[in-house]
Design a protein around this motif. Structure first.
Motif, mmCIF file in Angstrom:
data_model
loop_
_atom_site.group_PDB
_atom_site.id
_atom_site.type_symbol
_atom_site.label_atom_id
_atom_site.label_comp_id
_atom_site.label_asym_id
_atom_site.label_seq_id
_atom_site.Cartn_x
_atom_site.Cartn_y
_atom_site.Cartn_z
ATOM 1 N N LEU A 55 0.669 -9.979 -7.553
ATOM 2 C CA LEU A 55 0.946 -8.565 -7.357
ATOM 3 C C LEU A 55 0.394 -8.047 -6.034
ATOM 4 C CD1 LEU A 55 0.329 -7.098 -10.937
ATOM 5 C CD2 LEU A 55 2.502 -7.700 -9.848
ATOM 6 N N GLN A 56 -0.524 -8.778 -5.424
ATOM 7 C CA GLN A 56 -1.086 -8.380 -4.137
ATOM 8 C C GLN A 56 -0.907 -9.523 -3.136
ATOM 9 O OE1 GLN A 56 -4.432 -5.136 -5.396
ATOM 10 N NE2 GLN A 56 -5.177 -7.167 -4.895
ATOM 11 N N LEU A 70 2.480 -4.885 -5.142
ATOM 12 C CA LEU A 70 3.699 -4.719 -5.927
ATOM 13 C C LEU A 70 3.446 -3.832 -7.138
ATOM 14 C CD1 LEU A 70 4.969 -8.400 -5.918
ATOM 15 C CD2 LEU A 70 6.072 -6.475 -4.784
ATOM 16 N N ALA A 71 4.523 -3.341 -7.732
ATOM 17 C CA ALA A 71 4.405 -2.599 -8.984
ATOM 18 C C ALA A 71 3.872 -3.529 -10.079
ATOM 19 C CB ALA A 71 5.763 -2.022 -9.376
ATOM 20 N N PRO A 72 3.039 -3.002 -10.998
ATOM 21 C CA PRO A 72 2.650 -1.595 -11.119
ATOM 22 C C PRO A 72 1.595 -1.201 -10.093
ATOM 23 C CG PRO A 72 1.562 -2.887 -12.802
ATOM 24 C CD PRO A 72 2.498 -3.833 -12.095
ATOM 25 N N TYR A 73 1.787 -0.016 -9.498
ATOM 26 C CA TYR A 73 0.861 0.512 -8.508
ATOM 27 C C TYR A 73 -0.486 0.757 -9.163
ATOM 28 C CZ TYR A 73 -0.824 3.733 -4.863
ATOM 29 O OH TYR A 73 -1.542 4.355 -3.886
ATOM 30 N N SER A 78 -8.193 2.235 -5.317
ATOM 31 C CA SER A 78 -8.391 0.784 -5.311
ATOM 32 C C SER A 78 -7.522 0.107 -4.259
ATOM 33 C CB SER A 78 -8.106 0.199 -6.700
ATOM 34 O OG SER A 78 -6.782 0.488 -7.103
ATOM 35 N N PHE A 79 -6.319 0.633 -4.033
ATOM 36 C CA PHE A 79 -5.437 0.076 -3.010
ATOM 37 C C PHE A 79 -6.057 0.216 -1.616
ATOM 38 C CE2 PHE A 79 -2.079 0.984 0.164
ATOM 39 C CZ PHE A 79 -1.456 -0.250 0.189
ATOM 40 N N ALA A 83 -7.520 -2.761 0.877
ATOM 41 C CA ALA A 83 -6.936 -2.916 2.210
ATOM 42 C C ALA A 83 -8.028 -2.917 3.276
ATOM 43 C CB ALA A 83 -5.934 -1.797 2.472
ATOM 44 N N LEU A 84 -8.988 -2.005 3.170
ATOM 45 C CA LEU A 84 -10.061 -1.930 4.152
ATOM 46 C C LEU A 84 -10.992 -3.134 4.055
ATOM 47 C CD1 LEU A 84 -10.835 1.878 3.880
ATOM 48 C CD2 LEU A 84 -9.940 0.702 5.897
#
Length: 220
Positions: A55-56, A70-73, A78-79, A83-84
């Motif tokens: 999913l990631q 990807l879904a489910p978001y 947390s996203f 990413a950071l």
């Protein structure tokens, strides 16, 4: 799995990503940069790694960094934090000197009933077919790029309808929103932490201004 110049400490920081895999994304952060040098021992132009559930996906490229979900978001907090975190790992490996572009893209899908579907019921300002002809829409694709006044942000919009499979009772309205900025003032983690919420706010403002109340009810 990756270039031999990557350090073990950096592998530990991405240990949740175990599979080299490709996948499309529902939400993604893309950062392009300029580096002082390239690792001469690396034969790959990019490393693409997915989480165990696929999913990631994170991509470490010579010319940039991409993190996708990807879904489910999973929610914005947390996203953005993931990413950071992965961006910091990329920074340790690639040692970027200048960030040239940062982009935040969301791809939203709204499943609409196929029977009696009319684009105007779901999309604000949707184009209509000529009234003088008995035309039936077979596809819809609209693409725009806008500059946001008073800022260095731009927005790229894609609106399209995915036709249903035979005998399917629903079709999908796809709204792609890419908010991006190209400026050398983006350098530093604090600048990125400030930029990402601004870009998310702009994305939400645009998204909810494009869809009707009927579409919003389906999107909940």
């Amino acid at each position: 799995m990756a270039c031999h110049t990557l350090r073990n400490s950096s592998f530990r920081s991405i240990s949740a990503f175990s599979n080299l895999a490709g996948s499309s994304s529902n939400s993604s952060v893309r950062i392009s940069r300029r580096t002082a040098s390239l690792h001469s021992g690396c034969s790959r132009r990019a490393v693409r790694i997915s989480s165990e559930d696929r999913l990631q996906v994170v991509q470490f490229q010579r010319q940039g960094f991409v993190f996708s979900r990807l879904a489910p978001y999973c929610g914005w907090q947390s996203f953005a934090e993931e990413a950071l975190r992965l961006w910091q790992t990329y920074g340790e490996l690639a040692q970027p000197t200048v960030i040239q572009r940062i982009g935040l893209r969301f791809i939203n899908r709204i499943d609409c009933p196929r029977e009696g579907f009319a684009l105007k019921d779901y999309l604000v300002g949707s184009p209509e077919s000529p009234a003088s002809l008995p035309l039936q829409r077979e596809m819809f694709l609209h693409e725009d790029t806008f500059r946001v006044s008073g800022s260095d942000y731009s927005v790229h919009l894609i609106r399209t309808v995915r036709l249903p499979q035979p005998n399917a009772d629903r079709l999908s309205l796809i709204l792609g929103i890419d908010v991006f900025a190209a400026a050398e003032e983006l350098n530093g983690d604090e600048a990125l932490r400030k930029r990402l919420p601004e870009m998310r706010w702009l994305k939400n403002k645009i998204f909810f201004s494009m869809i009707t109340l009927k579409a919003k009810d389906l999107f909940q």
